[in-house]
Scaffold this motif. Structure first.
Motif, short mmCIF file in Angstrom:
data_model
loop_
_atom_site.label_atom_id
_atom_site.label_comp_id
_atom_site.label_asym_id
_atom_site.label_seq_id
_atom_site.Cartn_x
_atom_site.Cartn_y
_atom_site.Cartn_z
N GLY A 234 0.83 -1.21 0.00
CA GLY A 234 0.00 0.00 0.00
C GLY A 234 0.85 1.25 0.00
N ASN A 235 0.16 2.40 0.01
CA ASN A 235 0.86 3.68 -0.03
C ASN A 235 1.56 3.98 1.29
OD1 ASN A 235 0.10 4.49 -2.70
ND2 ASN A 235 -1.97 4.81 -1.91
N GLY A 236 1.04 3.43 2.38
CA GLY A 236 1.63 3.73 3.68
C GLY A 236 1.09 2.78 4.72
N ASN B 6 -1.56 6.62 7.04
CA ASN B 6 -2.18 6.96 5.76
C ASN B 6 -3.69 6.88 5.88
OD1 ASN B 6 -0.81 7.90 3.61
ND2 ASN B 6 -1.09 6.06 2.34
N ALA C 204 -5.68 13.71 13.54
CA ALA C 204 -5.11 13.13 12.32
C ALA C 204 -5.27 14.05 11.13
CB ALA C 204 -5.79 11.80 12.01
N SER C 205 -4.44 13.86 10.13
CA SER C 205 -4.63 14.57 8.88
C SER C 205 -4.88 13.57 7.74
CB SER C 205 -3.44 15.47 8.58
OG SER C 205 -2.25 14.73 8.62
N PRO D 251 -7.67 10.15 6.38
CA PRO D 251 -9.05 9.69 6.59
C PRO D 251 -9.14 8.75 7.78
CG PRO D 251 -8.38 9.33 4.30
CD PRO D 251 -7.16 9.74 5.05
N ALA E 265 -2.01 6.65 -7.11
CA ALA E 265 -1.29 7.91 -6.94
C ALA E 265 -1.24 8.63 -8.28
CB ALA E 265 0.10 7.65 -6.42
N LYS F 31 6.69 20.59 18.41
CA LYS F 31 6.35 19.52 17.46
C LYS F 31 5.65 20.08 16.23
CE LYS F 31 4.18 16.65 19.87
NZ LYS F 31 3.39 15.65 20.59
N ARG G 102 6.76 20.07 12.33
CA ARG G 102 5.92 19.57 11.24
C ARG G 102 5.73 20.67 10.18
NH1 ARG G 102 3.60 15.15 11.78
NH2 ARG G 102 3.52 15.45 14.03
N ARG H 234 6.72 20.40 6.31
CA ARG H 234 5.78 20.65 5.21
C ARG H 234 6.36 21.69 4.23
NH1 ARG H 234 -0.28 19.32 5.98
NH2 ARG H 234 -0.06 17.56 7.39
N ASP I 167 -9.13 28.71 15.23
CA ASP I 167 -7.89 27.95 15.22
C ASP I 167 -7.07 28.37 14.00
OD1 ASP I 167 -5.91 26.05 15.07
OD2 ASP I 167 -7.22 24.35 15.45
N ARG J 10 -4.81 25.38 12.08
CA ARG J 10 -5.38 24.11 11.66
C ARG J 10 -4.85 23.67 10.29
NH1 ARG J 10 -9.41 21.34 9.42
NH2 ARG J 10 -10.35 19.70 10.69
N ARG K 24 -1.57 22.13 10.91
CA ARG K 24 -1.64 20.84 11.61
C ARG K 24 -2.33 19.76 10.80
NH1 ARG K 24 -4.04 23.21 15.44
NH2 ARG K 24 -5.83 21.88 15.09
N GLN K 25 -3.44 20.10 10.16
CA GLN K 25 -4.22 19.05 9.51
C GLN K 25 -4.36 19.19 8.00
OE1 GLN K 25 -7.80 18.93 12.29
NE2 GLN K 25 -6.96 16.89 12.54
N MET L 260 -9.61 13.92 1.32
CA MET L 260 -8.51 13.28 2.05
C MET L 260 -8.06 12.00 1.35
SD MET L 260 -9.49 13.51 6.03
CE MET L 260 -8.53 14.59 7.10
N VAL M 28 -4.33 11.02 -0.40
CA VAL M 28 -3.51 10.11 0.40
C VAL M 28 -2.09 10.09 -0.16
CG1 VAL M 28 -3.12 7.63 0.65
CG2 VAL M 28 -5.26 8.64 1.42
N LYS M 29 -1.17 10.10 0.80
CA LYS M 29 0.24 10.10 0.38
C LYS M 29 0.58 8.87 -0.46
CE LYS M 29 1.31 10.30 4.63
NZ LYS M 29 1.87 10.29 5.99
N ALA M 30 1.22 9.06 -1.58
CA ALA M 30 1.61 7.93 -2.41
C ALA M 30 2.85 7.28 -1.84
CB ALA M 30 1.87 8.40 -3.84
N ARG M 31 3.00 6.00 -2.15
CA ARG M 31 4.19 5.26 -1.75
C ARG M 31 5.42 5.98 -2.29
NH1 ARG M 31 3.56 -0.56 -3.99
NH2 ARG M 31 2.07 0.82 -4.99
#
Lengths: 254, 254, 254, 254, 254, 254, 254, 254
Positions: free
Chosen positions: G119-121, G175, G195-196, G198, G252, H4, H8, H12, H41, H44, H47-48, H246, H250-253
């Motif tokens: 998977g992606n993560g 992820n 979380a950021s 889903p 992706a 923290k 982050r 980013r 906020d 946000r 953070r997210q 979201m 999603v972050k790709a591998r």
């Protein structure tokens, strides 16, 4: 252990609500014992004034034993296990070094003994009918184990209002009252109208048909026309006993 | 008109519960007036002892007027219209020859006047709070219009149990009691425990949140721990007054 | 014993509804026997006209035996135990001196025998289907034990309306009717439209799927389009029989 | 006035919680003012420590004015009217001699001013979102009017947990916390896990769809995994504020 | 247009259930008119025997007009618009070339006229009370517009069972019966026990309190003890009329 | 036997739907066999075209045997017993002279054999999943025993829409379709959109969690966006098969 | 096999997401194996990327074995059977040639082994309490068997918020997160706020009284004030693990 | 600002998902703007990944304007206000410096413009009927405003399954699908069976009677027999669009 908790711990030592010995032990013990299936919080007593209680339902006897052992290891001498059926109680008793005192009606297992009452006053536990005792006793024993003097008023349902009225004295003298009733749950409203202290209402699952497992009593209690009543989950004697303890130990004005 | 009904009619004449004049009129009147949108039952009074009552909700003023005219035409001199809002009441009053006596709190319109009470004893209507009066009055007026002496006990909710206890006399003397309450509906159980006559409980929609428009009170009343209580629909003051009338007119042993 | 109750007792002696012997015994007996798990009310018969009935569900055989013994001790010769399963019935029968008459369908245990009927007229108990008999019999036996003549009309559900119509005579002659039905509960409405006496509707838990354990019948009965119907809890045959008794014993006009 | 109440009254005079003047006035005032639509309880303050509060919903402006006048007549100088809409508030203000202080968000009308706080400590009122303020303010103002110091923590919902954690100090110092939240109501559980004092959870009707007018929050709060939480009816800020007051005034150990 | 549909179309031409003209038009018309907010299915009449019907609720007058115009464009001469309030009806009438025939009670708008009945027999529509007519008429008009002879039996609720029994003839002769009732919905069961054809039960939202907007009638109908009854959604007169049409047009054995 | 029924009986003889032999037997048999616990209707086949079916749930084996014997005595050669568990089936089989054919999946017991199909066309029974077969088979066997040709389409749930689409032919050819599904019950809507005949939807109790014992499927089916669908109670395969039979036997136009 | 599917199959071969061997086998295998009680879809892996999974509840061991054999026959080497109780698992293990790996807590049976994560993560599975593990493990094992790296965070309920906060790192790195909780279900909201990625919330049936078998948690999760949360059915660990897999394998951007 | 978060933030910046300018501004801005009624906020987005969105319902126009101004002040150039009615939208538009773009169907107000799509692929938003567009558009616009390419498939309800099948291509190509439907909500299951990407189901309140304001669709979607479906609250188009975003990001591998 965070700085803030440590400060609070030391303040409690200063106040006398935590003994130096307890404080010392805390400083040496890991804050959490990780059992895989459970994270045992060894500093809850420090943080919230009451050590962790084990909710027995949905846990195996093995898991309960494991958690007890971790607690004993961490120096906790008094353990309360709620919703413990007799079979598991026997298994726990056989496995632990200290004896397990099992209270069948309340389905509670106890390691150690109740402390001397140190609350502001008395906790009254009133129950409407004979069938409600399993919940009322859960509340009463919980409060006793946390250090409260408990007055029991049982079988005082409103269908014979004179039974309740004959206890007007105990109701007027209470610091907090736990009112336990199934069916239509009217006991809470009548007591609420008689008392001048907080009333915690506990609906029970006693009843049939349109009682819907305690929902009728729950709704009645939530809609009470008397002021000063709050409600816990159906059959949650533990929660009521616990909050009664908290109320009976509210900090007095300096 | 079927043979059996005619026999019963004549028996009622013989008993004195129907006058010869009424009987004569029945024999000349069509049993049902068909209005297309309604079938007016002209012999209900003969068959069941009480003439048809008009349920005003969901009917137009025109339909209500039409039904009243058919009833008057068929010789009915006393008409009860329930759930009648003020606007429709005015329209009905304007259209009918006889005056409409409109009771705003109970939302009832009346043609004619209440008969002299001829029941076995008194009907007590007890209501928990000020907001419950719209239902209590519907019950009380219905019972009065059907020939019952009514004793009203209002604002006697259980949160101040002394208010209710101070009326122990009227409760003990009643032949039937209508107990009206919203919120947690506990009034019915407490009265049920005090009374030695039948209690008809009427839940009201008074309340908010988890009262669910009267469901909390309804469930409480259905689950009452007191014996001898039965329940009607939420806000159904009419139904309670009607059944109280029936109970108060139960045939006595010869 | 309060003054007021004593006056009422003596009035009842004067009326003849309490014998001098019963009155004498009351004056000698403690008003309540405290068993710890139950407060047995020894003067309920005096106050409300009917002695305490034991609700067997949720009580152990031992508790039931204890309560029976206290009642017998206090001079009560006729005892009704409802919701009593067969196993407990056997234990109670073995422990008590008087024989326990166990009615399996109704799950009722009886000590003593039914009195001669002394009500104003007859109580009709009508049941829709074979599966509803466990509730109908609970109502019928309760009414009989309290002194009522009972007429049983069983398997008269509305899906075959001719079955019900063929009993029009008994329905017209009743003083009060208990209508017992599960599934869609329509029996109450049809009887309500035929009868000129009060109807107590009892929904039963008979059915499946969207009957929701009797809720469908309960709602139908609460919403009946017929007047003069009130409702008790699902499967509450006892409550219906008890109230039917009260209605059948309403004081007649002097 | 009953003997027992008089004794308690005099005890309270002795304790200092009732002034001799108040006691004197009580001894001269009728215990109940009967208004037909309401029975105003003039001795509630004596019996239960808090005078009657008027629940404005379902009462007409005229009825509210009448009750206020009866209270003022009986010597009550501080009156709280909850669930009072703006239109009625204006009518009440115009009719009464003393000014009505109307708090629009909380829909509360006040005659007189808040007393100096005399509780054991502080009452924290925490609210999850901006839309929950109408309930939170009802709780806060009620508590203030009954003599409590109130700390408000608003817009601290759990979706941004850091907002709540930044108030850990106030939570740790509270004597009792009122946690107000709609939607999923998780605020109560998180606060319950942080606090060592009783938490009263108030579900609000804020939300849509499957919030079912506050039921989702209500159920969440009743099922909280944190100990020491009890719950009041949906949107019942008054009830929470009232019980918080009672808890904050629990009699301290001598 | 898919091959299979075309074959079916030509088969229908061969059977005579579609005219060659209709078939020709279909072959020239786009299968779907895309309006952005709606996909108008121009071949539904071919595929399922009934052209698309417009559900008016939740659509603006503009959208309804647009869909009508697309249908007329595609050659549909008879249009049914259900749940159409009077205001939208006027707007639609003003905008369309053909006249809109608006039936206020049923809230139905019609373009074109009803065809000659060509079903297997008659459709009986029975309604319990005057307030149920808005649903009964929706069913009746729908069935008429689809080519069925409809017999209306109105105000035949079971509380006066003789009203229903007097129509035994029409019930016995029906090919399919639509039984419409609110409150306790018992009409369906009684008709189901009398009829030997399928009965489609329609619960209505008529009632109050524990009718829960038609749920009581819905549950009663789903739990009917009579066989051969099926149920549609609360107030769904259209669905019942539509299915009655289908049943009344079931293909006969060759 | 009433005049009207006798006329209808003779008309049916004239039509050929009742044989002279059956008619003769009816004229000799008592219309009802009274068993105390049940009234067996011996003329239901005459009146409604289908003889009484025994609903086995909630009846003892002894009661079922008694009813079967009464039916056989009255000349009924084909008996259907639904909701019959295996244990009772064995007892019934042992007690009756004719063999009982027990179909375990459908929990149906059969005396006699299925008649030759004589309906207008075919009945399709479609089921979403393997777990729904107990209901689907109840519907299918019921329809077969009443004289219908049944086509079974099993495991055609919408999550793999191609499985259903591959049966478009059978769906198009059906005279009536029974669509059986648990979980989200979407099968009915998709079939409803494909078919041009009536669809009877049967929700099943298959599912868990928020399926609430079939309520999710029931609601989905009642709210279907496809026209021409009606619904029976959860798991009511018998009712669906029975009504499918009625629809498939609707009288054709002469 | 339809043209379109074959094109997609070959495209997948081209993309590398299906091997030529798998494609070849598909071209030789029947698309569906018809077992009578089930239609096994042999091309689901091709069409939707995941082969059919067997839902064990409501299927007999024999049916499960039959489906497994058909799958193995069709070349599927990895099989997941959910909701499989131990007894059936033993029967399946005994009957099949490959070994069945049974995971008791999750009630899952596995043929074959988990693939390497692709998977992606990472997928985080968080569970509130010890009693929720049966659902959490179902989710975790499902995700692993579909090719995902899973991080387990157990016993992190919000009543001790510090337990959850100590895992902020894993939550930030995920992820996709599966949040499993019963009782008040607040875990999902708190994680959602941290979380950021889903969050898929899974309510469990853990709790009692007003948890209504998981409804309280379900409603809480549906009403979460945190964004980015969606919910699956009560106890549906499989569904959550499956969707987490899909999210973790979203295509992706090129 | 905690350490923290700052790390982050800088990560980013390093990744390119936050610009150095944004980062710089954050370092200068207070983390929270306290407005009394709201805590805005400001970090946000850091953070997210998504800045705060304003939920308009239950907030006054004044409160919304205040929050917008605080956001603009803190440097947020793109603002989404959901559940904003037209009247408030006009007030907000008049008060703010930037123009408010109001989308009436979706009840969304927008400050700024949508960014270029930067997700992994396309988001498909499918809606069953014309009446569902208010929810579908809320989802679609939300997703667009967060940087996603959206494909709309409207009026594709399952009652005409061919409408949905004709879009098989778009469904197969989607990265994530939002399925919006009221009534029986079957759309989600059918799409779930066709798609190989995650499906987020959104029940709508469209329907009447037993749709219970969207509950029928909600339950259907929760019980879907298709795998890979999760559900959001009734009418929660925003939540679905947000989670779709979201998933599509999603972050790709690596």
């Amino acid at each position: 252990m965070e700085q803030k908790d440590m400060v609070r711990l030391l303040e409690r030592v200063a106040e006398g609500s935590v003994t130096p010995g307890d404080a010392a032990r805390v400083l040496k013990v890991a804050p959490v014992t990780e059992l895989g299936y459970a994270s045992v919080d060894n500093q809850r007593g420090i943080r919230q004034g009451v050590s962790e209680v084990i909710y027995g339902e949905g846990k195996t006897a093995e898991q309960i034993i494991g958690i007890c052992e971790a607690m004993i290891e961490a120096g906790q001498s008094r353990i309360l296990i709620t919703r413990l059926d007799e079979e598991k109680a026997n298994a726990v008793d056989a496995a632990l070094v200290p004896t397990l005192d099992y209270r069948a009606i309340a389905r509670i297992g106890i390691v150690g003994t109740a402390p001397d009452p140190d609350g502001n006053g008395s906790v009254v536990v009133a129950a409407a009918g004979t069938s409600d005792l399993f919940v009322a006793e859960e509340a009463a024993i919980t409060a006793e184990m946390l250090g409260n003097a408990v007055v029991r008023l049982y079988d005082v349902g409103v269908a014979g209002i004179h039974r309740l009225l004959s206890h007007a004295e105990e109701i007027a003298d209470a610091n907090v009252i736990v009112a336990v009733a199934g069916m239509e749950g009217a006991l809470a409203s009548v007591i609420g109208g008689m008392a001048s202290c907080p009333v915690i209402a506990v609906p029970t699952s006693v009843g049939y048909g349109a009682s819907f497992g305690g929902v009728a009593a729950l709704l009645a209690m939530l809609n009470s026309c008397a002021s000063g009543i709050s409600v816990v989950n159906i059959d949650n004697g533990f929660g009521a006993g616990y909050q009664a303890h908290m109320i009976n130990h509210v900090k007095a004005r300096a």
